[in-house]
Design an enzyme around this catalytic site. Structure first.
Site, PDB file in Angstrom:
ATOM      1  N   SER A 198      31.815  24.972  50.371  1.00  0.00           N
ATOM      2  CA  SER A 198      32.221  25.093  48.964  1.00  0.00           C
ATOM      3  C   SER A 198      33.640  24.568  48.810  1.00  0.00           C
ATOM      4  CB  SER A 198      32.183  26.557  48.530  1.00  0.00           C
ATOM      5  OG  SER A 198      32.990  26.711  47.380  1.00  0.00           O
ATOM      6  N   HIS A 255      29.133  21.642  48.059  1.00  0.00           N
ATOM      7  CA  HIS A 255      28.912  22.629  46.991  1.00  0.00           C
ATOM      8  C   HIS A 255      30.099  22.644  46.029  1.00  0.00           C
ATOM      9  CE1 HIS A 255      27.028  26.447  45.593  1.00  0.00           C
ATOM     10  NE2 HIS A 255      28.272  26.884  45.437  1.00  0.00           N
ATOM     11  N   ASP A 303      31.722  24.514  42.796  1.00  0.00           N
ATOM     12  CA  ASP A 303      31.691  25.746  42.012  1.00  0.00           C
ATOM     13  C   ASP A 303      32.342  25.509  40.657  1.00  0.00           C
ATOM     14  OD1 ASP A 303      30.421  27.757  43.651  1.00  0.00           O
ATOM     15  OD2 ASP A 303      32.066  27.404  45.057  1.00  0.00           O
ATOM     16  N   MET A 311      33.290  26.817  37.066  1.00  0.00           N
ATOM     17  CA  MET A 311      33.546  28.104  36.390  1.00  0.00           C
ATOM     18  C   MET A 311      34.262  27.864  35.070  1.00  0.00           C
ATOM     19  SD  MET A 311      34.819  30.373  39.606  1.00  0.00           S
ATOM     20  CE  MET A 311      34.048  30.233  41.219  1.00  0.00           C
ATOM     21  N   HIS A 344      26.919  24.227  41.323  1.00  0.00           N
ATOM     22  CA  HIS A 344      26.636  25.626  40.979  1.00  0.00           C
ATOM     23  C   HIS A 344      27.370  25.946  39.675  1.00  0.00           C
ATOM     24  CE1 HIS A 344      27.300  30.095  42.390  1.00  0.00           C
ATOM     25  NE2 HIS A 344      26.505  30.020  41.340  1.00  0.00           N
ATOM     26  N   MET A 384      28.580  28.232  37.025  1.00  0.00           N
ATOM     27  CA  MET A 384      28.849  29.628  36.642  1.00  0.00           C
ATOM     28  C   MET A 384      29.486  29.592  35.266  1.00  0.00           C
ATOM     29  SD  MET A 384      30.187  30.786  40.378  1.00  0.00           S
ATOM     30  CE  MET A 384      30.413  29.070  40.805  1.00  0.00           C
ATOM     31  N   MET A 387      23.479  35.240  45.143  1.00  0.00           N
ATOM     32  CA  MET A 387      24.920  35.469  45.285  1.00  0.00           C
ATOM     33  C   MET A 387      25.148  36.696  46.162  1.00  0.00           C
ATOM     34  SD  MET A 387      26.554  33.088  43.817  1.00  0.00           S
ATOM     35  CE  MET A 387      28.162  33.803  44.226  1.00  0.00           C
ATOM     36  N   GLY A 415      33.002  34.117  41.027  1.00  0.00           N
ATOM     37  CA  GLY A 415      34.304  33.977  40.374  1.00  0.00           C
ATOM     38  C   GLY A 415      35.407  33.551  41.330  1.00  0.00           C
ATOM     39  N   PHE A 416      35.329  33.979  42.574  1.00  0.00           N
ATOM     40  CA  PHE A 416      36.419  33.698  43.502  1.00  0.00           C
ATOM     41  C   PHE A 416      35.887  33.487  44.920  1.00  0.00           C
ATOM     42  CE2 PHE A 416      37.928  36.355  40.058  1.00  0.00           C
ATOM     43  CZ  PHE A 416      38.984  35.602  39.571  1.00  0.00           C
ATOM     44  N   GLY A 417      36.617  32.677  45.679  1.00  0.00           N
ATOM     45  CA  GLY A 417      36.317  32.531  47.092  1.00  0.00           C
ATOM     46  C   GLY A 417      36.962  33.668  47.872  1.00  0.00           C
ATOM     47  N   GLY A 418      36.579  33.790  49.127  1.00  0.00           N
ATOM     48  CA  GLY A 418      37.255  34.728  50.020  1.00  0.00           C
ATOM     49  C   GLY A 418      36.920  36.195  49.820  1.00  0.00           C
ATOM     50  N   ASP A 441      25.180  32.461  48.941  1.00  0.00           N
ATOM     51  CA  ASP A 441      26.539  31.996  48.617  1.00  0.00           C
ATOM     52  C   ASP A 441      27.480  33.182  48.446  1.00  0.00           C
ATOM     53  OD1 ASP A 441      28.752  30.713  47.563  1.00  0.00           O
ATOM     54  OD2 ASP A 441      27.766  29.998  45.744  1.00  0.00           O
ATOM     55  N   GLY A 465      31.000  34.870  50.927  1.00  0.00           N
ATOM     56  CA  GLY A 465      31.366  35.698  52.079  1.00  0.00           C
ATOM     57  C   GLY A 465      30.609  35.391  53.354  1.00  0.00           C
TER      58      GLY A 465
HETATM   59  C1  DX5 Z   1      31.830  32.291  44.284  1.00  0.00           C
HETATM   60  C2  DX5 Z   1      31.346  30.888  44.620  1.00  0.00           C
HETATM   61  C3  DX5 Z   1      31.150  30.638  46.081  1.00  0.00           C
HETATM   62  C4  DX5 Z   1      32.277  31.078  46.948  1.00  0.00           C
HETATM   63  C5  DX5 Z   1      32.160  30.660  48.370  1.00  0.00           C
HETATM   64  O1  DX5 Z   1      31.896  32.444  42.928  1.00  0.00           O
HETATM   65  O2  DX5 Z   1      30.113  30.606  43.994  1.00  0.00           O
HETATM   66  O3  DX5 Z   1      30.689  29.320  46.335  1.00  0.00           O
HETATM   67  O4  DX5 Z   1      33.498  30.746  46.438  1.00  0.00           O
HETATM   68  O5  DX5 Z   1      33.367  30.954  49.001  1.00  0.00           O
HETATM   69  P1  DX5 Z   1      33.500  32.008  50.190  1.00  0.00           P
HETATM   70  O6  DX5 Z   1      32.649  31.462  51.282  1.00  0.00           O
HETATM   71  O7  DX5 Z   1      34.938  32.019  50.481  1.00  0.00           O
HETATM   72  O8  DX5 Z   1      32.962  33.328  49.675  1.00  0.00           O
HETATM   73 ZN    ZN Z   2      28.946  28.729  44.624  1.00  0.00          ZN
END
Ligand code: DX5
Ligand code: ZN
Length: 212
Positions: A6, A31, A33, A35, A64, A66, A135, A140-143, A173, A175
């Site tokens: 991603s 991928h 993302d 948003m 993706h 969102m 999901m 909304g956020f990575g990590g 998708d 974590g």
């Molecule tokens: C979350 C995204 C994901 C996510 C993946 O809203 O759709 O693609 O950021 O990032 P990690 O692997 O850091 O959770």
């Molecule tokens: Zn995603």
């Protein structure tokens, strides 16, 4: 297992370099993302970014969405070079119509569900789609931390699709890392998305290989 890094966790000041790096490190899909600050709290990228990166990679571009009212942007993302477009069940009112629209541009169509959305809500749309995206964090956020109850949703989707869509791909998708990949493999997941695990590592190839 296919691995889709991603870009959300990539260095946004050097996206072309990051795409080159994951491409040569063995990424299967890339991928994106998307948003909108409405469906999810964060704002990220639009079709211009997808289009700009399209000329630097032949990999599958996995978009993706969102966003609210995803039907408004399907054509733009398809024209920008998306190969797979996934919309959220929770953001789509007329989801069958949106799936038809995505396919009309020659793209594969996916439907995503949030952690608290039951798999049963997919039952009627399953025969019409190419992929389900489960999901495993709140979008909304990575990590963020992997929500472990997502694993059993993979098995549930596979069970529901066994007769009506045996070729359905299941993607997870959020974590995803070296600690939970075995659970996802055993559950029958086909594609994992990983952002922080790959882009936060010292060696993209080693991280991707660990997930395969
Ligand atoms: C979350 C995204 C994901 C996510 C993946 O809203 O759709 O693609 O950021 O990032 P990690 O692997 O850091 O959770
Ligand atoms: Zn995603």
């Amino acid at each position: 297992m296919l691995v889709a890094p991603s870009l959300l966790s990539a260095d946004f000041a050097n996206l072309q370099k990051e795409v080159d790096a994951i491409d040569s490190a063995g990424a299967d899909w890339i991928h994106f993302d998307v948003m909108d600050g409405h469906f999810v709290p964060n704002i990220t990228i639009g079709p211009m970014v997808v289009k700009s990166l399209r000329k630097y990679s032949d990999k599958i571009f996995d978009v993706h969405l969102m966003i609210e009212a995803p039907e408004k942007y399907v054509e733009e993302f398809a024209n920008a070079g998306a190969n797979v477009i996934t919309v959220h069940q929770e953001a789509a009112v007329h989801i069958h119509r949106i799936i038809t629209l995505i396919k009309s541009f020659g793209c594969k169509a996916g439907v995503s569900i949030n952690p608290a959305t039951p798999v049963s809500t997919l039952e009627e749309i399953l025969p019409y789609i190419d992929m389900v995206l489960i999901m495993s964090v709140n979008p909304g956020f990575g990590g963020q931390k992997f929500i472990e109850s997502s694993v059993k949703k993979v098995k549930k989707v596979r069970g529901l699709a066994s007769d009506c869509n045996p070729d359905l791909k299941i993607q997870v998708d959020g974590g995803v890392n070296n600690n939970n990949i075995a659970l996802l493999k055993n559950a029958g997941c086909d594609i994992v998305v990983a952002g922080s695990y790959i882009f936060g590592s010292d060696n993209y190839k080693t991280a991707i290989d660990t997930l395969k």
